[in-house]
Scaffold this active site. Structure first.
Site, PDB file in Angstrom:
ATOM      1  N   ASN A 132      39.485  17.989  16.654  1.00  0.00           N
ATOM      2  CA  ASN A 132      39.653  16.969  17.686  1.00  0.00           C
ATOM      3  C   ASN A 132      41.110  16.950  18.153  1.00  0.00           C
ATOM      4  OD1 ASN A 132      40.829  13.970  17.496  1.00  0.00           O
ATOM      5  ND2 ASN A 132      38.958  13.953  18.716  1.00  0.00           N
ATOM      6  N   CYS A 165      33.195  16.388  19.986  1.00  0.00           N
ATOM      7  CA  CYS A 165      33.222  14.925  19.797  1.00  0.00           C
ATOM      8  C   CYS A 165      33.127  14.175  21.126  1.00  0.00           C
ATOM      9  CB  CYS A 165      34.492  14.531  19.050  1.00  0.00           C
ATOM     10  SG  CYS A 165      35.990  15.081  19.875  1.00  0.00           S
TER      11      CYS A 165
HETATM   12  C1  LIG Z   1      30.264  16.560  12.323  1.00  0.00           C
HETATM   13  C2  LIG Z   1      31.627  16.878  11.756  1.00  0.00           C
HETATM   14  C3  LIG Z   1      32.457  17.731  12.434  1.00  0.00           C
HETATM   15  C4  LIG Z   1      33.724  18.049  11.946  1.00  0.00           C
HETATM   16  N1  LIG Z   1      34.508  18.915  12.646  1.00  0.00           N
HETATM   17  C5  LIG Z   1      35.756  19.172  12.208  1.00  0.00           C
HETATM   18  C6  LIG Z   1      36.589  20.051  12.934  1.00  0.00           C
HETATM   19  O1  LIG Z   1      36.213  20.625  13.962  1.00  0.00           O
HETATM   20  N2  LIG Z   1      37.836  20.266  12.448  1.00  0.00           N
HETATM   21  C7  LIG Z   1      38.308  19.669  11.313  1.00  0.00           C
HETATM   22  O2  LIG Z   1      39.462  19.880  10.951  1.00  0.00           O
HETATM   23  N3  LIG Z   1      37.515  18.845  10.582  1.00  0.00           N
HETATM   24  C8  LIG Z   1      36.263  18.580  11.002  1.00  0.00           C
HETATM   25  N4  LIG Z   1      35.452  17.764  10.263  1.00  0.00           N
HETATM   26  C9  LIG Z   1      35.958  17.229   8.989  1.00  0.00           C
HETATM   27  C10 LIG Z   1      35.934  18.330   7.896  1.00  0.00           C
HETATM   28  O3  LIG Z   1      34.645  18.879   7.772  1.00  0.00           O
HETATM   29  C11 LIG Z   1      36.434  17.746   6.569  1.00  0.00           C
HETATM   30  O4  LIG Z   1      37.796  17.384   6.687  1.00  0.00           O
HETATM   31  C12 LIG Z   1      36.241  18.696   5.397  1.00  0.00           C
HETATM   32  O5  LIG Z   1      36.742  18.077   4.225  1.00  0.00           O
HETATM   33  C13 LIG Z   1      36.927  20.037   5.570  1.00  0.00           C
HETATM   34  O6  LIG Z   1      36.676  20.816   4.403  1.00  0.00           O
HETATM   35  P1  LIG Z   1      37.256  22.274   4.181  1.00  0.00           P
HETATM   36  O7  LIG Z   1      38.644  22.293   4.714  1.00  0.00           O
HETATM   37  O8  LIG Z   1      37.229  22.453   2.706  1.00  0.00           O
HETATM   38  O9  LIG Z   1      36.353  23.250   4.807  1.00  0.00           O
HETATM   39  C14 LIG Z   1      34.183  17.466  10.728  1.00  0.00           C
HETATM   40  C15 LIG Z   1      33.318  16.615  10.031  1.00  0.00           C
HETATM   41  C16 LIG Z   1      32.060  16.324  10.533  1.00  0.00           C
HETATM   42  C17 LIG Z   1      31.172  15.398   9.758  1.00  0.00           C
END
Ligand SMILES: Cc1cc2nc3c(=O)[nH]c(=O)nc-3n(C[C@H](O)[C@H](O)[C@H](O)COP(=O)(O)O)c2cc1C
Length: 191
Positions: A132, A165
């Site tokens: 976002n 979003c």
């Molecule tokens: C529907 C949805 C979309 C998401 N999209 C993003 C995204 O595009 N970028 C981001 O940084 N976090 C996004 N998040 C939050 C991450 O999934 C979250 O911070 C997660 O802990 C990241 O884990 P990782 O870094 O271990 O893969 C999103 C969460 C949800 C529920």
């Protein structure tokens, strides 16, 4: 194996594609497909959160290798060290805000952070943020990006447009074709 096949095998470049938890995670399959068609050998790591967004089947089908998720699935090897040694290039596509923070802090609690740390700048690390536009603009995130650039990692630009979003702005994941072109350019410049 014929001599030419053997030569191709030994010169084939290894790309480690790491996928973190962004809604743009599905685009990693397109990037994997482009790189596979260009003749690179790929292995993929998906964070546990990336598994919430996409399953591993597409990446496994494209690469012909099982997707890695944690450091503890393969007791016969030290996965994060083995992957760090195997790679000629590491790309994190997409990179979540959370993974950027872990990489900047030098954390090693998850496979992606641990293998990047273990690689210690031996091979190029490309990071493609996706999030976002508010998250991207936050000073903490901008500090993390600047710090990662100081470590020598390449931060790929995000694209402007309508985000998942519903807001319009920067933070869209760089298109797979553009990311693939940069990866190939880097690998060629080092061969
Ligand atoms: C529907 C949805 C979309 C998401 N999209 C993003 C995204 O595009 N970028 C981001 O940084 N976090 C996004 N998040 C939050 C991450 O999934 C979250 O911070 C997660 O802990 C990241 O884990 P990782 O870094 O271990 O893969 C999103 C969460 C949800 C529920």
């Amino acid at each position: 194996m014929s001599e030419s096949e053997h030569e191709r095998e030994s010169t084939q470049r290894h790309i480690l594609l790491c996928v973190s938890g962004s809604i743009a995670a599905y685009k990693a399959a397109s990037l994997a497909s482009l790189l596979h068609k260009s003749g690179y050998e790929l292995k993929c790591v998906m964070s546990s959160t990336a598994h919430e967004f996409i399953g591993p089947a597409a990446l496994e089908g494209i690469t012909g290798s099982p997707v890695y998720r944690t450091m503890f699935e393969r007791p016969h090897e030290i996965t994060h060290i083995a992957l760090a040694k195997w790679a000629d290039l590491i790309v994190i596509y997409p990179a979540s805000a959370s993974v950027l923070a872990r990489l900047y802090a030098g954390g090693a609690d998850d496979l992606i952070s641990a293998l990047v740390l273990a690689n210690n700048g031996r091979v190029p690390v490309l990071i493609a943020p996706a999030m976002n536009s508010g998250m991207l603009a936050h000073p903490a995130l901008q500090r993390n990006i600047a710090g990662l650039q100081e470590f020598g990692y390449e931060i790929l630009p995000t694209e402007e447009g309508l985000l998942a979003c519903g807001t319009a702005g920067s933070g869209r994941l760089l298109a797979p074709e553009v990311a693939a072109a940069r990866i190939e350019e880097l690998l060629w410049s080092r061969s």
